[in-house]
Scaffold this motif. Structure first.
Motif, mmCIF file in Angstrom:
data_model
loop_
_atom_site.group_PDB
_atom_site.id
_atom_site.type_symbol
_atom_site.label_atom_id
_atom_site.label_comp_id
_atom_site.label_asym_id
_atom_site.label_seq_id
_atom_site.Cartn_x
_atom_site.Cartn_y
_atom_site.Cartn_z
ATOM 1 N N PHE A 440 0.822 -1.207 0.000
ATOM 2 C CA PHE A 440 0.000 0.000 0.000
ATOM 3 C C PHE A 440 0.855 1.256 0.000
ATOM 4 O O PHE A 440 0.451 2.295 -0.532
ATOM 5 C CB PHE A 440 -0.960 -0.005 1.190
ATOM 6 N N LEU A 441 2.043 1.164 0.586
ATOM 7 C CA LEU A 441 2.973 2.297 0.519
ATOM 8 C C LEU A 441 3.329 2.590 -0.940
ATOM 9 O O LEU A 441 3.332 3.751 -1.384
ATOM 10 C CB LEU A 441 4.223 1.982 1.334
ATOM 11 N N LEU A 442 3.601 1.547 -1.714
ATOM 12 C CA LEU A 442 3.879 1.719 -3.143
ATOM 13 C C LEU A 442 2.669 2.275 -3.885
ATOM 14 O O LEU A 442 2.800 3.115 -4.780
ATOM 15 C CB LEU A 442 4.300 0.375 -3.742
ATOM 16 N N ALA A 443 1.475 1.811 -3.505
ATOM 17 C CA ALA A 443 0.261 2.317 -4.140
ATOM 18 C C ALA A 443 0.116 3.816 -3.913
ATOM 19 O O ALA A 443 -0.192 4.580 -4.843
ATOM 20 C CB ALA A 443 -0.956 1.571 -3.584
ATOM 21 N N LEU A 487 -0.392 16.482 7.192
ATOM 22 C CA LEU A 487 0.748 16.047 8.006
ATOM 23 C C LEU A 487 0.433 16.155 9.489
ATOM 24 O O LEU A 487 0.848 15.290 10.293
ATOM 25 C CB LEU A 487 1.990 16.871 7.663
ATOM 26 N N GLY A 488 -0.317 17.194 9.868
ATOM 27 C CA GLY A 488 -0.702 17.345 11.270
ATOM 28 C C GLY A 488 -1.620 16.218 11.724
ATOM 29 O O GLY A 488 -1.448 15.653 12.820
ATOM 30 N N VAL A 489 -2.590 15.871 10.883
ATOM 31 C CA VAL A 489 -3.483 14.758 11.213
ATOM 32 C C VAL A 489 -2.689 13.461 11.312
ATOM 33 O O VAL A 489 -2.876 12.656 12.228
ATOM 34 C CB VAL A 489 -4.604 14.639 10.154
ATOM 35 N N GLY A 490 -1.767 13.267 10.368
ATOM 36 C CA GLY A 490 -0.949 12.062 10.398
ATOM 37 C C GLY A 490 -0.085 11.984 11.647
ATOM 38 O O GLY A 490 0.044 10.910 12.256
ATOM 39 N N ALA A 491 0.501 13.117 12.035
ATOM 40 C CA ALA A 491 1.343 13.136 13.237
ATOM 41 C C ALA A 491 0.523 12.819 14.481
ATOM 42 O O ALA A 491 0.971 12.071 15.367
ATOM 43 C CB ALA A 491 2.015 14.505 13.378
ATOM 44 N N ALA A 492 -0.685 13.383 14.565
ATOM 45 C CA ALA A 492 -1.545 13.110 15.714
ATOM 46 C C ALA A 492 -1.913 11.625 15.774
ATOM 47 O O ALA A 492 -1.921 11.011 16.852
ATOM 48 C CB ALA A 492 -2.805 13.972 15.634
ATOM 49 N N VAL A 509 5.259 2.115 9.954
ATOM 50 C CA VAL A 509 3.992 2.854 10.050
ATOM 51 C C VAL A 509 4.242 4.350 9.922
ATOM 52 O O VAL A 509 3.455 5.077 9.291
ATOM 53 C CB VAL A 509 3.282 2.515 11.379
ATOM 54 N N ALA A 510 5.330 4.851 10.488
ATOM 55 C CA ALA A 510 5.648 6.279 10.363
ATOM 56 C C ALA A 510 5.844 6.667 8.899
ATOM 57 O O ALA A 510 5.332 7.698 8.438
ATOM 58 C CB ALA A 510 6.902 6.609 11.178
ATOM 59 N N ALA A 511 6.577 5.831 8.147
ATOM 60 C CA ALA A 511 6.769 6.100 6.720
ATOM 61 C C ALA A 511 5.436 6.071 5.976
ATOM 62 O O ALA A 511 5.163 6.911 5.114
ATOM 63 C CB ALA A 511 7.744 5.079 6.125
ATOM 64 N N TYR A 512 4.606 5.122 6.342
ATOM 65 C CA TYR A 512 3.303 4.993 5.684
ATOM 66 C C TYR A 512 2.449 6.228 5.958
ATOM 67 O O TYR A 512 1.798 6.758 5.060
ATOM 68 C CB TYR A 512 2.596 3.740 6.192
ATOM 69 N N VAL A 513 2.435 6.682 7.204
ATOM 70 C CA VAL A 513 1.632 7.858 7.574
ATOM 71 C C VAL A 513 2.088 9.079 6.794
ATOM 72 O O VAL A 513 1.273 9.865 6.291
ATOM 73 C CB VAL A 513 1.718 8.102 9.087
ATOM 74 N N VAL A 514 3.390 9.256 6.671
ATOM 75 C CA VAL A 514 3.912 10.414 5.927
ATOM 76 C C VAL A 514 3.487 10.345 4.466
ATOM 77 O O VAL A 514 3.023 11.324 3.888
ATOM 78 C CB VAL A 514 5.452 10.478 6.042
ATOM 79 N N VAL A 515 3.615 9.169 3.852
ATOM 80 C CA VAL A 515 3.301 9.044 2.428
ATOM 81 C C VAL A 515 1.813 9.261 2.170
ATOM 82 O O VAL A 515 1.432 9.968 1.227
ATOM 83 C CB VAL A 515 3.752 7.665 1.892
#
Length: 590
Positions: A440-443, A487-492, A509-515
């Motif tokens: 899913f990261l690639l997607a 990015l703020g929503v992802g960080a939270a 998971v951190a990489a996935y959230v950022v992407v």
């Protein structure tokens, strides 16, 4: 036997009579059927029965409570005699007359009853065209029967008799019947009721007996040729919209009027009444009989055959659901109701030319994948989950490309879908969460690049049609607000999940959230520049992707959610369908 099961057993009889009427009309050169209208009418009947699984308890429960508390003559021995049954049937028919009449004279009641009148054809399929919201208020009109002491079982039986009687009167092939027309609701009398001709408007409300109309001054005979439908034509095959169109119009008028008393009056005035300030600001053309046109969007013969086959399968699915629905827990029944509603909507949309055959299959497969997961049916889920994305890939592959650049965009979209397909398959098996996350990261990386390139490409397409958007560039993250917001929503979310993640999963998971946050930011920024429906729908899809992933992560790593597969997969498929449909659609829809 439950009421739903009785309807299931009666359905083949209804369909057989419909087939006979069609054959008779065809042989006589007076065919009164169109496939699209008949499918729409029967779909609304199916939707009405599906919703009745939830609303029937309202009417029967309130009736039983009133009967138990204040019944004046609760004498089962009397009501079980032949004359008690006859009296109960006459009592019900009188109450039905006033319900039916008020359904034409009070706007909020008309908002439900209008569904039965929307068809511009008049045949036995029209009889099955019933609203899904009628039970919410109709119980009020039968309170006198409960107070009088008619037992709930007797009430339910006479209600069914009254309803079944009214099926046969929905036909143009039975002429006037002389003395019968003077006493009973007949095809001739009821044709008048469904007509929008001035002399016929709001006449002949009787269910079994027409003498109520003669007594209360609402009877008229059939003279001139009837024109069917409503004065505010629906012009849609969407069964969901058919049930809410008048509610929505009333809600808008109530919102826009400045007078508080009118905000309430609009719901209880006769249909068509509008506050003076609203009528002035948002005028509607007056009804003219000469302007009435039959709604009949053209579709190919292949689409008609496909729709007929799909409808037969849907009716089978509705029948199975209704047969087993009453003992089902409400949550499970609601899941299958949602799946069947999605399929009925898709069928109406393809008949209207709004979507194509592959999109219908995509929606149906997504609905089945979601429902089977929520209901714990792994064998069914393992079929429909990968099938859904495979249909999405086929849909994109079948699109008509006019330039090499468009082909590149479609290739990126198919790559994103292929990676999603890999992720779906991997996540179906325990122990493959991390590989699924990588897929899913690639997607999302493919979607991110697609949305960046798509901005410039869609600008070029807009230029070719005179719709160029000034200042659009192929840039990363054109909206800083969207970038910081996602990015703020992802960080939270990451902070909320952090303690539930192991040391291996935390960086993944951190990489996935950022992407995924960057992907959503790119989609939203693209929408702010292009400002068209397609770009907005893609941004909405990206937002639902974030929501789906957030729900999945919360359920897996923080706290279990009730019916988690329903919320996770419904938002996931909604996102994928929106993106697959609109990401490269400027040439088709923009």
């Amino acid at each position: 036997m439950t009421p739903s099961q009785i309807i299931v057993l009666a359905t083949p009889v209804f369909l057989l009579l419909i087939a006979f009427e069609f054959a008779w009309g065809y042989a006589k050169g007076r065919n009164t059927y169109r496939l699209n209208d008949a499918i729409n009418s029967i779909s609304l009947g199916a939707l009405s029965q599906l919703s009745a699984v939830f609303t029937r308890l309202l009417q029967i429960g309130i009736y039983s409570a009133i009967y138990a508390g204040v019944a004046l003559y609760p004498n089962p021995e009397f009501w079980n005699t032949w004359y008690g049954w006859l009296l109960a049937l006459l009592f019900y028919d009188l109450c039905y007359y006033w319900l039916h009449r008020m359904g034409h004279e009070v706007a909020v009641l008309w908002a439900a009853h209008v569904v039965h009148h929307q068809s511009q054809d008049y045949n036995l399929s029209t009889a099955l065209r019933q609203p899904a919201t009628y039970e919410l208020l109709r119980w009020i009109f039968y309170v006198p029967m409960a107070v009088a002491g008619v037992p709930p079982l007797t009430f339910a039986v006479v209600a069914l008799i009254d309803l079944l009687y009214q099926f046969w009167v929905h036909t143009e092939h039975v002429p006037r019947l002389g003395w019968f027309d003077r006493w009973f609701c007949s095809p001739s009398n009821h044709r008048v009721h469904h007509a929008v001709n001035d002399p016929y408007l709001d006449k002949n409300y009787g269910g079994i007996l027409i003498i109520w109309d003669r007594l209360f001054g609402t009877f008229t005979e059939e003279r001139e040729k009837c024109v069917y439908g409503t004065r505010g034509a629906l012009n849609s095959w969407d069964p969901l919209w058919a049930n809410v169109e008048v509610y929505w119009a009333l809600l808008k008028d109530s919102w826009h009027t400045r007078l508080w008393r009118d905000k309430l009056r609009v719901w209880f005035k006769p249909p068509g009444w509008r506050p003076a300030d609203v009528a002035q600001r948002f005028p509607k053309p007056a009804f003219e009989m000469a302007q009435v046109k039959r709604f009949h969007p053209l579709v190919s013969r292949a689409v008609l055959w496909f729709s007929g086959a799909q409808f037969a399968l849907l009716l089978a699915g509705v029948s199975v659901f209704l047969w087993f629905a009453d003992p089902l827990p409400l949550a499970q029944a609601a899941v299958w109701l949602a799946a069947l509603m999605a399929a009925l909507w898709a069928l109406g949309a393809v008949l209207q030319g709004r979507i194509n055959v592959l999109e219908v299959l995509l929606i149906e497969s997504a609905a089945l994948a979601t429902a089977s997961s929520a209901m714990g049916l792994p064998d069914l889920h393992h079929i429909f989950k990968p099938l859904t994305i495979m249909i999405a890939i086929a849909f994109v592959a079948s699109s008509q490309r006019t330039t090499r650049a468009e082909g590149r965009l479609d290739a990126l979209l198919m790559a994103a879908l292929a990676a999603s397909l890999a992720g779906d398959v991997l996540l179906m098996f325990p122990g493959y969460f991390l590989p699924g996350l990588v897929a899913f990261l690639l997607a999302h990386l493919c979607y991110l690049v697609l949305f960046k390139l798509g901005t410039a490409q869609l600008q070029s397409l807009g230029a070719g049609t005179g719709r160029e958007v000034a200042g659009v560039r192929s840039v990363w993250f054109p909206s800083r607000r969207a970038l910081y917001g996602t990015l703020g929503v992802g960080a939270a979310m990451l902070a909320y999940l952090w303690h539930g993640l192991g040391p291996v999963l935390r960086p993944a998971v951190a990489a996935y959230v950022v992407v995924i946050a960057l992907m959503a930011a790119q989609a939203i920024g693209r929408a702010t520049l292009l400002r068209n429906q397609a770009a907005v729908m893609v941004a909405v899809g990206a937002g639902f992707f974030m929501l789906s992933d957030a729900l999945l992560a919360i359920d897996r790593f923080a706290q279990p959610l009730p019916l988690a597969p329903l919320w996770v997969l419904s938002s996931y498929y909604f996102a994928q369908i929106l993106i697959a449909t609109y990401a490269c659609s400027a040439r088709a829809r923009g």
